[in-house]
Design a protein around this motif. Structure first.
Motif, PDB file in Angstrom:
ATOM      1  N   LYS A  67       0.598  -1.217  -0.123  1.00 29.66           N
ATOM      2  CA  LYS A  67      -0.260  -0.267  -0.337  1.00 29.66           C
ATOM      3  C   LYS A  67       0.634   1.473   0.089  1.00 29.66           C
ATOM      4  O   LYS A  67       0.401   2.298  -0.328  1.00 29.66           O
ATOM      5  N   SER A  68       1.204   0.614   1.105  1.00 30.11           N
ATOM      6  CA  SER A  68       2.161   2.336   1.092  1.00 30.11           C
ATOM      7  C   SER A  68       3.879   2.834   0.211  1.00 30.11           C
ATOM      8  O   SER A  68       3.766   3.654  -0.804  1.00 30.11           O
ATOM      9  N   VAL A  69       4.108   1.788  -1.135  1.00 30.11           N
ATOM     10  CA  VAL A  69       5.064   1.890  -2.106  1.00 30.11           C
ATOM     11  C   VAL A  69       4.175   2.394  -3.491  1.00 30.11           C
ATOM     12  O   VAL A  69       4.311   2.950  -4.088  1.00 30.11           O
ATOM     13  N   THR A  70       2.957   1.784  -3.074  1.00 31.63           N
ATOM     14  CA  THR A  70       1.787   2.448  -4.437  1.00 31.63           C
ATOM     15  C   THR A  70       0.960   3.777  -4.156  1.00 31.63           C
ATOM     16  O   THR A  70       2.108   4.629  -5.420  1.00 31.63           O
ATOM     17  N   GLN A  71       0.960   3.555  -2.851  1.00 29.59           N
ATOM     18  CA  GLN A  71       0.692   5.094  -3.177  1.00 29.59           C
ATOM     19  C   GLN A  71       1.451   6.540  -2.992  1.00 29.59           C
ATOM     20  O   GLN A  71       1.491   7.370  -4.254  1.00 29.59           O
ATOM     21  N   ALA A  72       2.976   5.958  -3.183  1.00 29.19           N
ATOM     22  CA  ALA A  72       4.026   6.902  -3.031  1.00 29.19           C
ATOM     23  C   ALA A  72       4.393   6.874  -4.465  1.00 29.19           C
ATOM     24  O   ALA A  72       4.634   8.057  -5.007  1.00 29.19           O
ATOM     25  N   GLN A  73       3.980   6.188  -5.137  1.00 27.11           N
ATOM     26  CA  GLN A  73       4.337   6.169  -7.073  1.00 27.11           C
ATOM     27  C   GLN A  73       3.515   6.783  -7.130  1.00 27.11           C
ATOM     28  O   GLN A  73       3.303   8.032  -7.953  1.00 27.11           O
ATOM     29  N   GLN A  74       2.292   6.600  -6.394  1.00 29.90           N
ATOM     30  CA  GLN A  74       0.534   7.630  -6.807  1.00 29.90           C
ATOM     31  C   GLN A  74       0.686   8.912  -6.692  1.00 29.90           C
ATOM     32  O   GLN A  74       0.799   9.691  -7.871  1.00 29.90           O
ATOM     33  N   LEU A  75       2.105   9.002  -5.259  1.00 27.50           N
ATOM     34  CA  LEU A  75       1.735  10.997  -5.488  1.00 27.50           C
ATOM     35  C   LEU A  75       3.245  11.094  -6.458  1.00 27.50           C
ATOM     36  O   LEU A  75       3.158  12.445  -7.127  1.00 27.50           O
ATOM     37  N   TRP A  76       3.918  10.391  -6.806  1.00 27.92           N
ATOM     38  CA  TRP A  76       5.160  10.756  -8.056  1.00 27.92           C
ATOM     39  C   TRP A  76       4.348  11.165  -8.780  1.00 27.92           C
ATOM     40  O   TRP A  76       4.566  12.468  -9.359  1.00 27.92           O
ATOM     41  N   ALA A  77       3.769  10.420  -9.389  1.00 22.86           N
ATOM     42  CA  ALA A  77       3.170  10.704 -10.679  1.00 22.86           C
ATOM     43  C   ALA A  77       2.178  12.125 -10.545  1.00 22.86           C
ATOM     44  O   ALA A  77       2.335  12.933 -11.769  1.00 22.86           O
ATOM     45  N   GLU A  78       1.772  11.845  -9.965  1.00 22.61           N
ATOM     46  CA  GLU A  78       0.695  13.409  -9.605  1.00 22.61           C
ATOM     47  C   GLU A  78       1.763  14.263  -9.623  1.00 22.61           C
ATOM     48  O   GLU A  78       0.931  15.257 -10.429  1.00 22.61           O
ATOM     49  N   GLU A  79       2.733  14.274  -8.840  1.00 22.86           N
ATOM     50  CA  GLU A  79       3.861  14.882  -8.793  1.00 22.86           C
ATOM     51  C   GLU A  79       4.247  15.559  -9.987  1.00 22.86           C
ATOM     52  O   GLU A  79       4.124  17.017 -10.107  1.00 22.86           O
ATOM     53  N   THR A  80       4.437  15.123 -10.416  1.00 28.43           N
ATOM     54  CA  THR A  80       5.249  14.820 -12.210  1.00 28.43           C
ATOM     55  C   THR A  80       4.262  14.946 -12.586  1.00 28.43           C
ATOM     56  O   THR A  80       4.455  15.861 -14.185  1.00 28.43           O
ATOM     57  N   ASN A  81       3.437  14.623 -13.544  1.00 23.67           N
ATOM     58  CA  ASN A  81       2.130  15.583 -13.870  1.00 23.67           C
ATOM     59  C   ASN A  81       2.235  17.179 -14.069  1.00 23.67           C
ATOM     60  O   ASN A  81       1.790  17.506 -14.997  1.00 23.67           O
ATOM     61  N   ARG A  82       1.560  16.936 -12.393  1.00 24.85           N
ATOM     62  CA  ARG A  82       1.482  18.879 -12.246  1.00 24.85           C
ATOM     63  C   ARG A  82       2.631  19.270 -12.286  1.00 24.85           C
ATOM     64  O   ARG A  82       2.098  21.130 -13.443  1.00 24.85           O
TER      65      ARG A  82
END
Length: 419
Positions: A67-82
């Motif tokens: 869960k932590s790994v996946t959510q952290a990667q989703q955070l990275w994707a959102e930051e990258t897209n922004r």
């Protein structure tokens, strides 16, 4: 091929490859077409989007980590897209939960592989090993596993981020030697999962023991074994002076808790997969904080350093109801490595799998913000041989504090796994 997992994993692989063989899909990264800006593209890449896969465990042995790994990667994707994405494209993660089940894990890889550029995570050394020959042979898409078996080292496409389990274990035993907790002539116990993870860690403990004049007392277990009473009894009777645990958080908590309850007062050290801060709220919490230590290739998420502090703040804002653990750094770091490879591939105008593969081979001195620099230029070596040693601490965000900064033991520096 190197010796691989048998039984359920092998059966699942046979089924998967049979299904894959029916697809008749020919693989060639040379088939990529160039977009209007001259960037060559292939699987998982369109003019507006880059799709990456994530094969995780949110319901099995490593649910908290997944869960932590996946959510952290989703955070990275959102930051990258922004920030505008990469190469003019938005990042999309396609996630599958395999629950640490071999058939589900390998089936999920088969399902996602044709439609993604590569994988930012794949939890489970045995499952990655089971498809490694296919990745190297026909797929050739980067896989950054949340797994650290030395069996995965040597592939240009499956790249281990951090010290492998054998090297990490050698560093942990070196820590015990430095702290005068064990000495030449002592016996040390090793409780380990059957399969790639545990057996690779065991290779490390045997090497360290040979170098230091120690004797290893082995206790092999299965991922479904949650009660370590029998193992603690056997190790206590054998007279071991310390224990290594290469298993999951549940097994580590049981081992440490049972040892404390039975008066078996020896230090216990665990690989990076053998801890979750949620354990501190269990009956084993007090014992874990007394004499248990964890090795990893990053600083803990609760460290005061700039990298962990910034990530902890961003993760906490995004997921305020979820706690922090080291899976946050591990996941974010892996996604960031993939992102750096994508940026370099874009500069070379080649977003095919081949282009990203080549780009990854140029990355070194990466990730210093999280305590250790990683070098991906040599596929035959792990990205680092250094290990940070940490101790559970309920007062620290993320539940870990550093007791020894990143170091590599002489025995780990010279260690070469058996081929």
């Amino acid at each position: 091929m190197k010796p691989r997992v048998v039984g359920a994993v092998a059966a699942a692989l046979t089924l998967t490859l049979a299904l894959a063989g029916c697809s008749g899909k020919a693989k060639s990264s040379d088939d990529g077409a160039a977009d209007k800006s001259g960037v060559k593209t292939g699987e998982g890449v369109t003019d507006s989007k880059i799709t990456l896969g994530a094969l995780t465990d949110m319901t099995g042995v490593y649910a908290s980590l997944g869960k932590s790994v996946t959510q952290a990667q989703q955070l990275w994707a959102e930051e990258t897209n922004r920030a505008g994405g990469i190469c003019g494209r938005q990042i999309e993660l396609t996630v599958r939960d395999h629950g640490y089940d071999p058939q589900k894990a390998i089936g999920a890889y088969t399902e996602l592989e044709p439609d993604v550029l590569g994988f930012t995570q794949f939890i489970g050394s045995p499952f990655v090993s089971a498809v490694e020959s296919r990745i190297d042979g026909q797929d050739k898409g980067i896989v950054l596993p949340q797994a650290w078996s030395a069996n995965l080292v040597g592939s240009k496409y499956v790249r281990v981020i951090g010290a492998t389990y054998d090297v990490e274990t050698i560093n942990l035993i070196d820590f015990l030697l430095d702290e005068k907790r064990i000495a030449e002539g002592d016996k040390i116990g090793h409780v380990y999962f059957e399969g790639d993870y545990g057996e690779n860690a065991l290779a490390g403990s045997k090497h360290a023991a040979k170098e230091a004049g120690l004797t290893v007392v082995e206790q092999k277990i299965k991922p479904t074994d949650n009660d370590m009473t029998a193992q603690v009894s056997a190790l206590k009777q054998a007279g071991v002076k310390a224990v290594i645990v290469s298993a999951g958080p549940r097994q580590a908590a049981s081992l440490v808790g049972v040892a404390a309850a039975t008066g078996f007062a020896v230090p216990v050290v665990g690989n990076n997969s053998a801890y979750a801060p949620q354990l501190l709220a269990t009956q084993a919490g007090a014992a874990l904080q007394k004499d248990y230590y964890i090795g990893a290739s990053t600083l803990p998420i609760g460290d005061a350093g700039a990298g962990p502090a910034k990530l902890a703040k961003a993760y906490g804002a995004k997921y305020p109801k979820d706690g922090l653990d080291n899976g946050v750094i591990a996941g974010y770091n892996a996604a960031s490595v993939f992102g750096e490879a994508l940026k370099k591939a874009c500069e070379s105008k080649d977003l095919t799998r081949e282009g990203v593969d080549k780009a990854l081979l140029t990355i070194k001195d990466f990730g210093a913000d999280f305590g250790i620099s990683h070098d991906f230029t040599d596929p035959s070596a792990p990205s680092t041989r250094q290990t940070v040693v940490m101790k559970p601490d309920a007062k620290t965000p993320g539940g870990l504090k550093v007791v020894r900064p990143a170091e590599v033991a002489p025995a780990a520096e010279s260690f070469a796994p058996a081929s």
